[in-house]
Design a protein around this motif. Structure first.
Motif, short mmCIF file in Angstrom:
data_model
loop_
_atom_site.label_atom_id
_atom_site.label_comp_id
_atom_site.label_asym_id
_atom_site.label_seq_id
_atom_site.Cartn_x
_atom_site.Cartn_y
_atom_site.Cartn_z
N SER A 189 1.65 3.09 -2.24
CA SER A 189 1.08 4.13 -3.13
C SER A 189 0.19 5.10 -2.36
N ASP A 190 -0.22 4.73 -1.14
CA ASP A 190 -1.03 5.62 -0.31
C ASP A 190 -0.18 6.60 0.50
N GLY B 173 5.43 10.14 -0.37
CA GLY B 173 6.49 9.17 -0.12
C GLY B 173 6.75 8.93 1.35
N GLU C 190 0.81 -1.22 0.00
CA GLU C 190 0.00 0.00 0.00
C GLU C 190 0.85 1.27 0.00
N ASN D 145 1.31 9.60 -0.35
CA ASN D 145 1.28 10.55 -1.47
C ASN D 145 2.58 11.31 -1.66
#
Length: 74
Positions: free
Chosen positions: A38-39, A43, A36, A41
């Motif tokens: 990618s959640d 980094g 996850e 935003n």
């Protein structure tokens, strides 16, 4: 000092103190797994949806029957 070094140090302390019933640890990777990422935003910081999932997962692990923060039955 990086996250890997810190995680290794924490693991060593936990292993050395395994007989301490008051010591508990919840690995953050159980709250926000690598899948996850990618959640994050920017980094680093979770977005709103990730915070919500992390809170739910924390509650499931910390307050479940027999978990460290569970209300004892009397």
């Amino acid at each position: 000092m990086n996250l890997r070094v810190v995680r290794n140090a924490v693991s060593r302390v936990l292993a050395a103190r395994a007989d301490d019933p008051r010591l508990f640890f919840l690995d953050g990777r159980h709250l926000l797994p690598d899948a996850e990422v990618s959640d994050l935003n920017d980094g680093l910081h979770p977005n709103a949806a990730a915070y919500e999932r992390m809170g739910i997962r924390f509650g499931e692990r910390a307050f479940a029957a027999g978990a460290p923060l569970a209300t004892p039955r009397v």
